[in-house]
Design a protein around this motif. Structure first.
Motif, PDB file in Angstrom:
ATOM      1  N   LYS A 151       1.708  38.196 -21.719  1.00 50.54           N
ATOM      2  CA  LYS A 151       1.270  39.530 -21.111  1.00 50.54           C
ATOM      3  C   LYS A 151      -0.206  39.676 -21.581  1.00 50.54           C
ATOM      4  CE  LYS A 151       2.125  44.191 -21.902  1.00 50.54           C
ATOM      5  NZ  LYS A 151       0.674  44.685 -22.212  1.00 50.54           N
ATOM      6  N   HIS A 152      -0.498  39.193 -22.693  1.00 50.13           N
ATOM      7  CA  HIS A 152      -2.138  39.231 -23.395  1.00 50.13           C
ATOM      8  C   HIS A 152      -2.970  38.395 -22.186  1.00 50.13           C
ATOM      9  CE1 HIS A 152      -5.676  38.373 -25.563  1.00 50.13           C
ATOM     10  NE2 HIS A 152      -5.490  39.752 -25.787  1.00 50.13           N
ATOM     11  N   VAL A 153      -2.351  37.240 -21.989  1.00 50.52           N
ATOM     12  CA  VAL A 153      -3.297  36.499 -21.040  1.00 50.52           C
ATOM     13  C   VAL A 153      -3.353  37.069 -19.694  1.00 50.52           C
ATOM     14  CG1 VAL A 153      -3.247  34.145 -20.033  1.00 50.52           C
ATOM     15  CG2 VAL A 153      -2.886  34.216 -22.332  1.00 50.52           C
ATOM     16  N   PHE A 154      -2.243  37.508 -18.976  1.00 51.21           N
ATOM     17  CA  PHE A 154      -2.195  38.307 -17.826  1.00 51.21           C
ATOM     18  C   PHE A 154      -3.147  39.593 -17.881  1.00 51.21           C
ATOM     19  CE2 PHE A 154      -0.633  41.558 -14.929  1.00 51.21           C
ATOM     20  CZ  PHE A 154      -0.633  40.698 -13.723  1.00 51.21           C
ATOM     21  N   ASP A 155      -3.387  40.279 -19.014  1.00 52.31           N
ATOM     22  CA  ASP A 155      -3.960  41.589 -19.049  1.00 52.31           C
ATOM     23  C   ASP A 155      -5.458  40.862 -19.072  1.00 52.31           C
ATOM     24  OD1 ASP A 155      -1.593  43.118 -18.844  1.00 52.31           O
ATOM     25  OD2 ASP A 155      -1.657  43.547 -21.188  1.00 52.31           O
ATOM     26  N   MET A 156      -5.668  39.963 -19.940  1.00 53.69           N
ATOM     27  CA  MET A 156      -6.988  39.391 -20.178  1.00 53.69           C
ATOM     28  C   MET A 156      -7.783  39.018 -18.787  1.00 53.69           C
ATOM     29  SD  MET A 156      -8.122  36.518 -22.889  1.00 53.69           S
ATOM     30  CE  MET A 156      -6.930  35.185 -22.141  1.00 53.69           C
ATOM     31  N   VAL A 157      -6.827  38.279 -17.892  1.00 48.49           N
ATOM     32  CA  VAL A 157      -7.567  37.798 -16.697  1.00 48.49           C
ATOM     33  C   VAL A 157      -7.513  38.984 -15.745  1.00 48.49           C
ATOM     34  CG1 VAL A 157      -6.784  36.371 -14.603  1.00 48.49           C
ATOM     35  CG2 VAL A 157      -6.562  35.500 -17.155  1.00 48.49           C
ATOM     36  N   ALA A 158      -6.593  39.752 -15.538  1.00 51.33           N
ATOM     37  CA  ALA A 158      -6.617  40.771 -14.659  1.00 51.33           C
ATOM     38  C   ALA A 158      -7.846  41.937 -15.129  1.00 51.33           C
ATOM     39  CB  ALA A 158      -5.363  41.756 -14.760  1.00 51.33           C
ATOM     40  N   SER A 173     -13.506  41.442 -15.736  1.00 47.88           N
ATOM     41  CA  SER A 173     -14.789  41.926 -15.423  1.00 47.88           C
ATOM     42  C   SER A 173     -14.982  43.462 -16.557  1.00 47.88           C
ATOM     43  CB  SER A 173     -14.789  42.845 -14.160  1.00 47.88           C
ATOM     44  OG  SER A 173     -13.568  43.628 -13.937  1.00 47.88           O
ATOM     45  N   LEU A 174     -14.066  44.160 -16.681  1.00 46.21           N
ATOM     46  CA  LEU A 174     -14.051  45.145 -18.112  1.00 46.21           C
ATOM     47  C   LEU A 174     -14.597  44.647 -19.252  1.00 46.21           C
ATOM     48  CD1 LEU A 174     -11.121  47.555 -17.171  1.00 46.21           C
ATOM     49  CD2 LEU A 174     -13.567  48.143 -16.673  1.00 46.21           C
ATOM     50  N   ILE A 175     -13.716  43.489 -19.633  1.00 45.78           N
ATOM     51  CA  ILE A 175     -13.996  42.791 -20.876  1.00 45.78           C
ATOM     52  C   ILE A 175     -15.693  42.255 -21.046  1.00 45.78           C
ATOM     53  CG2 ILE A 175     -13.373  40.789 -22.140  1.00 45.78           C
ATOM     54  CD1 ILE A 175     -10.410  41.071 -21.124  1.00 45.78           C
ATOM     55  N   ALA A 176     -16.007  41.828 -19.829  1.00 41.68           N
ATOM     56  CA  ALA A 176     -17.486  41.180 -19.786  1.00 41.68           C
ATOM     57  C   ALA A 176     -18.332  42.343 -19.739  1.00 41.68           C
ATOM     58  CB  ALA A 176     -17.520  40.240 -18.537  1.00 41.68           C
ATOM     59  N   ASP A 177     -17.864  43.392 -18.958  1.00 41.32           N
ATOM     60  CA  ASP A 177     -18.967  44.337 -18.990  1.00 41.32           C
ATOM     61  C   ASP A 177     -19.403  45.318 -20.098  1.00 41.32           C
ATOM     62  OD1 ASP A 177     -19.343  43.835 -16.138  1.00 41.32           O
ATOM     63  OD2 ASP A 177     -18.092  45.215 -15.419  1.00 41.32           O
ATOM     64  N   PHE A 178     -18.271  45.252 -21.007  1.00 38.87           N
ATOM     65  CA  PHE A 178     -18.416  45.971 -22.227  1.00 38.87           C
ATOM     66  C   PHE A 178     -18.127  45.404 -23.362  1.00 38.87           C
ATOM     67  CE2 PHE A 178     -16.506  49.308 -19.465  1.00 38.87           C
ATOM     68  CZ  PHE A 178     -17.387  50.473 -19.803  1.00 38.87           C
ATOM     69  N   ASN A 179     -18.650  43.789 -23.328  1.00 36.81           N
ATOM     70  CA  ASN A 179     -18.789  42.895 -24.002  1.00 36.81           C
ATOM     71  C   ASN A 179     -17.811  42.820 -25.051  1.00 36.81           C
ATOM     72  OD1 ASN A 179     -20.368  40.813 -25.086  1.00 36.81           O
ATOM     73  ND2 ASN A 179     -21.882  42.195 -26.328  1.00 36.81           N
ATOM     74  N   PHE A 223     -13.521  40.634 -29.358  1.00 32.75           N
ATOM     75  CA  PHE A 223     -12.330  41.260 -29.838  1.00 32.75           C
ATOM     76  C   PHE A 223     -11.052  40.625 -29.012  1.00 32.75           C
ATOM     77  CE2 PHE A 223      -9.578  44.798 -28.509  1.00 32.75           C
ATOM     78  CZ  PHE A 223      -8.961  45.025 -29.645  1.00 32.75           C
ATOM     79  N   VAL A 224     -11.179  40.475 -27.759  1.00 29.23           N
ATOM     80  CA  VAL A 224      -9.902  39.866 -26.821  1.00 29.23           C
ATOM     81  C   VAL A 224      -9.858  38.584 -27.351  1.00 29.23           C
ATOM     82  CG1 VAL A 224      -9.287  39.145 -24.510  1.00 29.23           C
ATOM     83  CG2 VAL A 224     -10.496  41.215 -25.049  1.00 29.23           C
ATOM     84  N   MET A 225     -10.650  37.753 -27.671  1.00 30.02           N
ATOM     85  CA  MET A 225     -10.648  36.346 -28.157  1.00 30.02           C
ATOM     86  C   MET A 225      -9.839  36.281 -29.271  1.00 30.02           C
ATOM     87  SD  MET A 225     -13.379  33.465 -28.681  1.00 30.02           S
ATOM     88  CE  MET A 225     -14.183  34.167 -30.089  1.00 30.02           C
ATOM     89  N   ASP A 226     -10.093  37.327 -30.447  1.00 27.76           N
ATOM     90  CA  ASP A 226      -9.431  37.573 -31.572  1.00 27.76           C
ATOM     91  C   ASP A 226      -7.916  37.894 -31.364  1.00 27.76           C
ATOM     92  OD1 ASP A 226     -11.819  36.796 -33.200  1.00 27.76           O
ATOM     93  OD2 ASP A 226     -12.463  38.763 -33.409  1.00 27.76           O
ATOM     94  N   ARG A 227      -7.822  38.801 -30.676  1.00 31.10           N
ATOM     95  CA  ARG A 227      -6.203  39.331 -30.071  1.00 31.10           C
ATOM     96  C   ARG A 227      -5.483  38.090 -29.855  1.00 31.10           C
ATOM     97  NH1 ARG A 227      -5.186  43.818 -26.692  1.00 31.10           N
ATOM     98  NH2 ARG A 227      -3.244  43.502 -26.991  1.00 31.10           N
TER      99      ARG A 227
END
Length: 123
Positions: free
Chosen positions: A51-58, A61-67, A71-75
């Motif tokens: 689920k986390h991988v799916f959410d991360m891929v989906a 762009s938001l993860i990259a835009d807000f730097n 945080f996502v990598m740690d999770r």
């Protein structure tokens, strides 16, 4: 073989043939709740990781835009560690289940050899 040697069936062998499967079943039934909990924990950890991988891929762009990459990598690392722990615990439990059957077999064969050996020695 008993007909060839002119002797009747060996009661000890018949008892072992009946008791051995019953003991195997009893051990497996006693181990079932522990095994089921480990399987459920592994499945839950796997689902969380996927689920986390799916959410991360989906939401990349938001993860990259807000730097928020770190945080996502740690999770993600936490999810992978959780899954690895659950997988290791399940492997240990399944190994214990398999070895308990091997030890039970060893004990039954050893017991029979000791009993039959004593019968041969006594005549």
């Amino acid at each position: 073989a008993t007909a060839a040697f002119g002797s009747g069936p060996n009661l000890t062998v018949l008892i072992q043939m009946l008791v051995f499967p019953i003991l195997m079943l009893a051990i497996l039934l006693l181990r079932l709740p522990v095994t089921q909990r480990a399987l459920d924990a592994r499945l839950a950890a796997h689902r969380e990781k996927v689920k986390h991988v799916f959410d991360m891929v989906a939401n990349f762009s938001l993860i990259a835009d807000f730097n928020k990459r770190y945080f996502v990598m740690d999770r993600h690392e936490e999810n992978v560690a959780s899954f690895s722990t659950a997988e290791r615990e399940l492997s240990q439990i399944l190994g214990n289940n398999a070895y308990s059957m091997k030890w039970l077999t060893f004990l039954f064969i050893s017991g029979y050899l000791m009993y039959a050996g004593r019968q041969v020695i006594d005549g």
